[in-house]
Design an enzyme around this catalytic site. Structure first.
Site, mmCIF file in Angstrom:
data_model
loop_
_atom_site.group_PDB
_atom_site.id
_atom_site.type_symbol
_atom_site.label_atom_id
_atom_site.label_comp_id
_atom_site.label_asym_id
_atom_site.label_seq_id
_atom_site.Cartn_x
_atom_site.Cartn_y
_atom_site.Cartn_z
ATOM 1 N N LEU A 366 -39.001 19.785 -20.497
ATOM 2 C CA LEU A 366 -37.936 20.786 -20.344
ATOM 3 C C LEU A 366 -38.236 22.028 -21.157
ATOM 4 O O LEU A 366 -37.808 23.126 -20.835
ATOM 5 C CB LEU A 366 -36.608 20.216 -20.829
ATOM 6 N N GLY A 367 -38.950 21.845 -22.260
ATOM 7 C CA GLY A 367 -39.242 23.005 -23.099
ATOM 8 C C GLY A 367 -40.013 22.571 -24.313
ATOM 9 O O GLY A 367 -40.119 21.384 -24.620
ATOM 10 N N GLY A 369 -41.393 24.123 -28.424
ATOM 11 C CA GLY A 369 -41.102 25.128 -29.435
ATOM 12 C C GLY A 369 -40.031 24.584 -30.341
ATOM 13 O O GLY A 369 -39.623 23.437 -30.217
ATOM 14 N N GLY A 370 -39.567 25.388 -31.249
ATOM 15 C CA GLY A 370 -38.604 24.894 -32.207
ATOM 16 C C GLY A 370 -39.195 23.717 -32.929
ATOM 17 O O GLY A 370 -40.224 23.829 -33.565
ATOM 18 N N GLY A 372 -40.232 20.778 -31.516
ATOM 19 C CA GLY A 372 -41.127 19.901 -30.793
ATOM 20 C C GLY A 372 -40.915 20.065 -29.304
ATOM 21 O O GLY A 372 -40.355 21.048 -28.854
ATOM 22 N N VAL A 374 -39.385 18.835 -25.600
ATOM 23 C CA VAL A 374 -38.204 18.145 -25.072
ATOM 24 C C VAL A 374 -38.479 17.701 -23.642
ATOM 25 O O VAL A 374 -38.951 18.488 -22.827
ATOM 26 C CB VAL A 374 -36.974 19.068 -25.082
ATOM 27 N N LYS A 389 -36.204 14.567 -27.470
ATOM 28 C CA LYS A 389 -36.944 15.541 -28.267
ATOM 29 C C LYS A 389 -37.979 14.784 -29.084
ATOM 30 O O LYS A 389 -37.658 13.847 -29.810
ATOM 31 C CB LYS A 389 -35.968 16.288 -29.172
ATOM 32 N N ASP A 485 -29.557 26.584 -37.902
ATOM 33 C CA ASP A 485 -30.373 27.316 -36.924
ATOM 34 C C ASP A 485 -29.533 27.719 -35.715
ATOM 35 O O ASP A 485 -29.885 27.420 -34.577
ATOM 36 C CB ASP A 485 -31.598 26.488 -36.534
#
Ligand code: NAG
Ligand code: NAG
Length: 676
Positions: A366-367, A369-370, A372, A374, A389, A485
């Site tokens: 799904l994505g 960054g941040g 780790g 997902v 995640k 965050d």
């Protein structure tokens, strides 16, 4: 001439050879200093004619290392002498053709993430002092990227997906002309015996590359394969390109590599280059070795005699069975300790998560960054949709404390929080399981055109929702939870487009593992309260600051910091503040509304955003007050008149990009910000 030889004869032997040396070797030396040979071969780089800079170095065994695993590094190694490409003069037979082969290896710091890659480069200059690391690979920077005056050709072996350059994935080869946005790129594969096989650049394997340019056909071809595999017949990538438009008369060849906050060791083992026909083969057995991440155990060689063959056969079969058994077990292996028993209900088995996400397939991603990557998944037992995640980390002290926090966060219940369902632990990896949010994150709606525009009523409801979630975390639960965050990309939208805050408290993971002697600020530039960089201490005030930045970005439809923006608009807070002082605060609202919003509400959000962005923490409203203002209480106008505003801006006046937040334990992206 005759006289000269007579003279030589009459001299004694040493003097004579000296004179010979001077007479006959001087001119060739001079020639070598000004122009490169047509070809060179380095099976290891001891004594090689290279110019190194940045973090590049040659090890005693001849291994060329371009970067190690420190953050934000650049390393270059270029052949010292310029090559003549004759772009202008009358065409010689092979004026622009060249052929090269080299062996490289990338050993990442974390097993599954590499940063940022290595590039074979032909450049008009060897001065890269103004270049930027990370996705610029140490070749260009944001202001000269794309200029035709760069005279730069690079073949990038890119291990990070940079959206700025529309990278296709995090494992590709691309051809770059004057820009890091490749003119053509392809995922890395190779063919062996007619079948196409995948190859991971950061696998730590030695990989051989062949790059050839045929000037007659204007064809640039790139072929690659693991070192033990013969050169595939079919190139991985070939493209027609007229290099006479790119190259200048005098060019340098070499390599560049760079790291970001995610890092790799970049090695070059050997290199052969030629301007005349095929580059000479490398002698693979002579190439230097390089340090791998995990040293594999060498099995002592068995001296098998005829009488022992049967015995060893049995042993081998046994070993194979055992290995298969171990691999099977490893696949689903997880880490469970005694103290975790009390969290039993929140514990997911790795096997279930593996099945739910189809083995963490890229198609389920799904994505990233941040903290780790997902993945989307469907639990086999209940068919419930989940998001998993996956956080890689080094050895984290205080894991027990962190898991207990996760467990207690699992008990948080609020309609504007993304529900944390549970966790799972493996060696070096933590998996958190959340409710699946079908509409992904708010930033996708605000900052890109891939999602439809949200109208004002929708945005206002999202702001209110997130405010009530923060109030719940700060004040209404049994203990104070600091989010740490808050930003648009951490606000997820459910099926009804309600805003839900995710990732709460996750930044703690970073704190736990961090070296106590360094204060690592965790968060994202533009959302970090000024006092946080001094004290390193996240508080409810720092959350309010970030929430202020969040409100402004939702109302204005842009990020808090736009390095590319007009100087007066670069920092959102400054811009809104100045516009407000000039009585034109509404001009900062997102142009996509086309004026269609409730003026009072818009003004309220913009001013409240400013109020939360004050540099004095105690001057900021609490989340309770914020909620009251949002619900109709009158905003104390006077507060704004006397307020001071702050934002963390590092790299003030400095030439290079600065890292604001890095984290030593996990794959947390650090954030770059340009000096103002
Ligand atoms: C990487 O190299 C630099 C010097 O070039 C050094 O300061 C740093 O400690 C090295 N980092 C690692 C992780 O070895
Ligand atoms: C980018 O590089 C060019 C030349 O290499 C330099 O003149 C310029 O100042 C650099 N820009 C930044 C923002 O570093």
């Amino acid at each position: 001439m005759r006289n000269l030889f007579l003279l030589l004869f009459s001299m004694n032997i040493t003097l004579r050879s000296l004179l010979f040396l001077i007479l006959f070797s001087l001119p060739t030396n001079l020639l070598a200093l000004t122009q490169a040979e047509d070809q060179f071969v380095y099976n290891g780089f001891n004594g090689a004619n290279l110019r190194l800079d940045g973090s590049a170095k040659v090890h005693p065994n001849g291994l060329l290392q371009l970067t190690n695993t420190s953050d934000q590094q650049i390393g270059h190694a270029f052949y010292q002498l310029p090559l003549k490409f004759n772009t202008s003069s009358s065409r010689l037979v092979q004026s622009l053709s060249f052929s090269t082969t080299f062996v490289f290896a990338i050993v990442p710091q974390l097993p599954s993430l590499g940063g940022h890659g290595v590039a074979f480069t032909i450049s008009a200059s060897m001065d890269f002092s103004q270049a930027t690391p990370t996705q610029y690979l140490g070749l260009l920077n944001s202001s000269n990227n794309g200029l035709s005056s760069n005279h730069l050709l690079a073949v990038e072996f890119d291990t990070a997906k940079s959206p700025d350059f529309e990278d296709i994935d995090q494992n590709h080869v691309g051809i770059d002309v004057n820009s890091l946005k490749s003119i053509v790129s392809t995922p890395v594969t190779y063919t062996e015996e007619g079948t196409e096989k995948s190859l991971v650049l950061i696998s730590g394997k030695a990989i051989q590359v062949w790059i050839d340019y045929d000037d007659a056909e204007k064809l640039l071809s790139i072929t690659l394969a693991p070192i033990e595999t013969p050169k595939p017949i079919q190139p991985l990538l070939s493209t027609t390109i007229d290099l006479s438009l790119v190259l200048k008369d005098s060019m340098y060849v070499g390599f560049s590599a760079a790291t970001g906050s995610i890092t790799s060791n970049h090695y070059i083992l050997g290199w052969s280059f030629s301007r005349k026909g095929q580059a000479q083969e490398l002698e693979l057995s002579k190439l230097p070795s390089f340090p791998r991440r995990r040293e594999t155990m060498e099995k002592p060689g068995l001296k098998v005699t005829v009488s022992l063959i049967t015995v060893s056969m049995v042993l081998i079969i046994g070993a194979i069975t055992w290995t298969v058994y171990v691999i099977r077990r490893r696949k689903y292996e997880e880490l469970r300790e005694d103290w975790e028993q009390e969290y039993g209900p929140q514990r997911f088995s790795y096997k279930d998560l593996h099945k739910a996400t189809n083995g963490f397939k890229d198609t389920e991603l799904l994505g990233a960054g941040g903290f780790g990557k997902v993945y989307r998944g469907v639990l086999p037992s209940s068919s419930k949709e989940i998001a998993v995640k996956k956080i890689s980390h080094g050895s984290v002290q205080g894991m027990k404390e962190f898991v207990s926090e996760i467990a207690s966060m699992g008990r948080l219940r609020h309609r504007n929080l993304v529900q944390l369902l549970g966790y799972c632990r493996r060696r070096g990896e933590l998996l958190l399981v959340y409710d699946y949010m079908p509409n992904s994150s708010l930033d996708k709606f605000l900052f890109s055109n891939e999602k439809p525009n949200l109208n004002w009523a929708q945005r206002y409801r999202i702001i209110k929702g997130v405010a009530s979630a923060l109030l719940y975390l700060h004040k209404e639960w049994e203990q104070v939870v600091i989010h740490r965050d808050v930003k648009a990309s951490n606000v997820l939208l459910d099926a009804d487009l309600n805003g839900r805050l995710g990732d709460f408290g996750l930044a703690r993971l970073c704190d736990h593992g961090a070296n106590p002697e360094t204060t690592n600020v965790v968060g994202t530039v533009g959302y970090i309260a000024p006092e946080l960089t001094r004290t390193g201490q996240a508080t409810t005030f720092t959350d309010v600051f970030a929430f202020g930045a969040f409100m402004l970005e939702v109302a204005c439809g842009r990020r808090p910091v736009e390095p590319q923006g007009l100087p007066q608009e670069r920092f959102l807070v400054d811009w809104v503040l100045e516009s407000w002082k000039q009585g034109a605060i509404l001009e900062t609202s997102d142009p996509r509304f086309e004026g269609d919003y409730v003026v009072e509400e818009m003004e309220l959000i913009l001013k409240l955003g400013l109020l939360c962005s004050q540099s004095n923490p105690v001057a900021r409203p609490s989340m309770r007050q914020v909620t009251q203002y949002l619900n109709g209480d009158v905003l104390p106008e006077i507060l704004l008149e006397s307020a001071e505003f702050g934002m963390v801006i590092l790299g003030h006046g400095a030439p290079a990009d600065f890292v604001l937040s890095t984290c030593s334990v996990s794959s947390i992206e650090s954030i770059l910000i340009r000096g103002r």
